[in-house]
Design an enzyme around this catalytic site. Structure first.
Site, short mmCIF file in Angstrom:
data_model
loop_
_atom_site.label_atom_id
_atom_site.label_comp_id
_atom_site.label_asym_id
_atom_site.label_seq_id
_atom_site.Cartn_x
_atom_site.Cartn_y
_atom_site.Cartn_z
N ASP A 26 -6.88 -3.83 -7.33
CA ASP A 26 -7.79 -2.78 -7.24
C ASP A 26 -8.64 -2.58 -8.24
OD1 ASP A 26 -6.91 -1.82 -4.49
OD2 ASP A 26 -5.63 -0.43 -5.36
N LYS A 45 3.66 1.56 -3.79
CA LYS A 45 2.98 0.58 -4.66
C LYS A 45 3.81 0.77 -6.20
CE LYS A 45 -1.86 0.72 -3.20
NZ LYS A 45 -3.22 0.97 -3.98
N GLY A 77 -4.94 10.29 -8.70
CA GLY A 77 -4.09 9.67 -7.78
C GLY A 77 -4.04 8.08 -8.17
N ASN A 101 -0.25 -3.69 -6.11
CA ASN A 101 -0.94 -3.56 -4.61
C ASN A 101 -0.91 -4.86 -4.04
OD1 ASN A 101 -3.15 -4.74 -5.88
ND2 ASN A 101 -4.54 -3.78 -4.55
N THR A 111 0.93 -1.27 -0.05
CA THR A 111 -0.05 -0.07 -0.07
C THR A 111 0.98 1.08 -0.04
OG1 THR A 111 -2.08 1.01 1.06
CG2 THR A 111 -0.32 0.07 2.62
P1 NAP Z 1 -3.76 9.56 -3.65
O1 NAP Z 1 -2.89 8.90 -4.68
O2 NAP Z 1 -3.09 10.32 -2.50
O3 NAP Z 1 -4.67 10.62 -4.29
C1 NAP Z 1 -5.25 11.59 -3.80
C2 NAP Z 1 -6.51 12.30 -4.65
O4 NAP Z 1 -7.31 12.93 -3.91
C3 NAP Z 1 -5.66 13.18 -5.87
O5 NAP Z 1 -6.23 13.24 -7.06
C4 NAP Z 1 -5.81 14.50 -5.07
O6 NAP Z 1 -5.85 15.74 -5.84
C5 NAP Z 1 -7.24 14.31 -4.36
N1 NAP Z 1 -7.48 15.29 -3.26
C6 NAP Z 1 -6.92 15.32 -2.07
N2 NAP Z 1 -7.19 16.36 -1.21
C7 NAP Z 1 -8.21 16.85 -1.97
C8 NAP Z 1 -9.17 18.24 -1.96
N3 NAP Z 1 -8.91 18.55 -0.72
N4 NAP Z 1 -9.76 18.52 -2.72
C9 NAP Z 1 -9.56 18.00 -3.99
N5 NAP Z 1 -9.01 16.93 -4.52
C10 NAP Z 1 -8.29 16.61 -3.33
O7 NAP Z 1 -4.75 8.67 -3.06
P2 NAP Z 1 -5.41 7.29 -3.58
O8 NAP Z 1 -4.50 6.22 -3.16
O9 NAP Z 1 -5.57 7.48 -4.86
O10 NAP Z 1 -6.62 7.02 -2.66
C11 NAP Z 1 -7.75 7.78 -2.92
C12 NAP Z 1 -9.01 7.35 -1.93
O11 NAP Z 1 -9.43 6.16 -2.48
C13 NAP Z 1 -8.58 7.27 -0.52
O12 NAP Z 1 -9.54 7.77 0.22
C14 NAP Z 1 -8.23 5.65 -0.40
O13 NAP Z 1 -8.73 5.43 0.94
C15 NAP Z 1 -9.27 5.29 -1.25
N6 NAP Z 1 -9.24 3.74 -1.75
C16 NAP Z 1 -10.19 2.83 -1.58
C17 NAP Z 1 -9.96 1.54 -1.88
C18 NAP Z 1 -10.88 0.60 -1.63
O14 NAP Z 1 -10.68 -0.60 -1.89
N7 NAP Z 1 -12.23 0.82 -1.59
C19 NAP Z 1 -8.75 1.22 -2.60
C20 NAP Z 1 -7.77 2.16 -2.84
C21 NAP Z 1 -8.10 3.50 -2.58
P3 NAP Z 1 -4.41 16.50 -6.61
O15 NAP Z 1 -4.02 15.71 -7.35
O16 NAP Z 1 -5.06 17.74 -6.88
O17 NAP Z 1 -3.69 16.21 -5.11
#
Ligand code: NAP
Length: 285
Positions: free
Chosen positions: A103, A66, A130, A87, A62
């Site tokens: 994922d 990754k 992201g 992952n 994680t």
């Molecule tokens: P990440 O790589 O850190 O990406 C974060 C994303 O959120 C980016 O697009 C970022 O935009 C955006 N963001 C953060 N703060 C923001 C704000 N205040 N306003 C607008 N956009 C904002 O995170 P990730 O790994 O992709 O994870 C994203 C979410 O998916 C997390 O909540 C995670 O827990 C969830 N997830 C769930 C599963 C599941 O199995 N259900 C699996 C994977 C992930 P910028 O590019 O502009 O910074």
């Protein structure tokens, strides 16, 4: 010998994967345990090398490792290579490590369950660019979505996804700034709106204007802690189909478990095991 699967990451605050995998090992009668390995970046290569040992079934991976783990394993499966993130890792019988990504397929299972239909032909709006958004967009495109619109605060990150997937998108992928007037029209046409940002989990508020969606649209939030984000609450108030990321979490875990053990169909066991944590708004430690 008790076999092992270690989850590499930093920080590792959540116990959801530990609970799901260890329940599945127990029910399947497999002498193995899933453990959290919170390590610093300079320890990742050593941890991956250790997983070549016969006591390992594989690894979970994680944030923030990754991408780096993809460079440390012996083989990366095509979908994981396309997404640019591993992952999970499975140890082959000869000790070779194969990186894969659960994922994307986990998202597809969760979202198609929520929609009550296939992604094939669907018009999708994805908020976020992201790591998770990469898997979501790849899953939508490979499942045959007719149109995928990426909306992200940092536009360059959204364009990076569009460039990465240009070959499979064949004109189906667009990028829009959150304040663009075109977003309202894209939402009105969407069968599915996905939040793949951390908003709702870390930052308050929501990324998508539910009022712009059609009454037949589904809202899917990858966030599962808290169980109901402001986005999901707004969708339910409007009477839309809405689901959080818990079914994606369970599906991707069951897919990984089957790769490590050959035992499929563990999603029910995992769902029951993780239910108390999913119901607990403070279940992060
Ligand atoms: P990440 O790589 O850190 O990406 C974060 C994303 O959120 C980016 O697009 C970022 O935009 C955006 N963001 C953060 N703060 C923001 C704000 N205040 N306003 C607008 N956009 C904002 O995170 P990730 O790994 O992709 O994870 C994203 C979410 O998916 C997390 O909540 C995670 O827990 C969830 N997830 C769930 C599963 C599941 O199995 N259900 C699996 C994977 C992930 P910028 O590019 O502009 O910074």
């Amino acid at each position: 010998m008790t076999r092992r699967v270690a989850l590499l990451g930093r920080p590792l605050k959540r116990r959801h994967s530990v609970v799901m995998h260890n329940a599945a090992f127990e029910v399947a009668g497999i002498d193995a345990r899933y453990e959290l390995l919170e390590i610093e970046p300079d320890a990742v290569a050593g941890a991956v090398a250790e997983a070549r040992g016969s006591d390992f079934l594989g690894l979970g991976v994680t944030a923030p490792y990754k991408r780096v783990v993809a460079d440390l394993v012996d083989e990366v499966e095509p979908d994981a290579a396309a997404i640019g993130a591993v992952n999970n890792v499975v140890r082959a019988s000869d000790g070779r490590l194969v990186g894969f990504n659960s994922d994307g397929p986990g998202f597809r299972v969760g979202v198609e369950r929520a929609m009550g239909r296939s992604l094939d032909g669907a018009a999708v709006v994805v908020a976020g660019a992201g790591g998770a958004a990469h898997a979501v967009v790849h899953a939508c495109l490979t499942a045959g979505a007719g149109r995928v619109v990426i909306v992200n605060r940092t536009l360059s990150s959204a364009h990076a996804i569009a460039d990465r997937f240009a070959g499979i998108a064949r004109g189906r992928l667009e990028v829009m700034a959150p304040d663009s007037s075109r977003v309202v029209a894209a939402l009105a046409d969407a069968d599915l709106a996905v939040n793949a940002t951390t908003v709702g989990m870390i930052d308050p508020g929501s990324t998508l204007d539910v009022a712009a969606l059609s009454p037949s649209a589904t809202v899917f939030d990858l966030v599962y802690v808290p169980a109901e984000t402001p986005l999901l609450r707004a969708a339910r108030v409007r009477g839309l189909r809405a689901a959080n990321g818990s079914e994606m979490l369970i599906a991707q875990a069951a897919i990984a478990f089957e790769r490590w053990t050959g035992v499929g169909g563990m999603d029910g066991v995992m769902r029951a095991a993780v239910a108390p944590l999913l119901a607990d708004p403070h279940a992060s430690a």
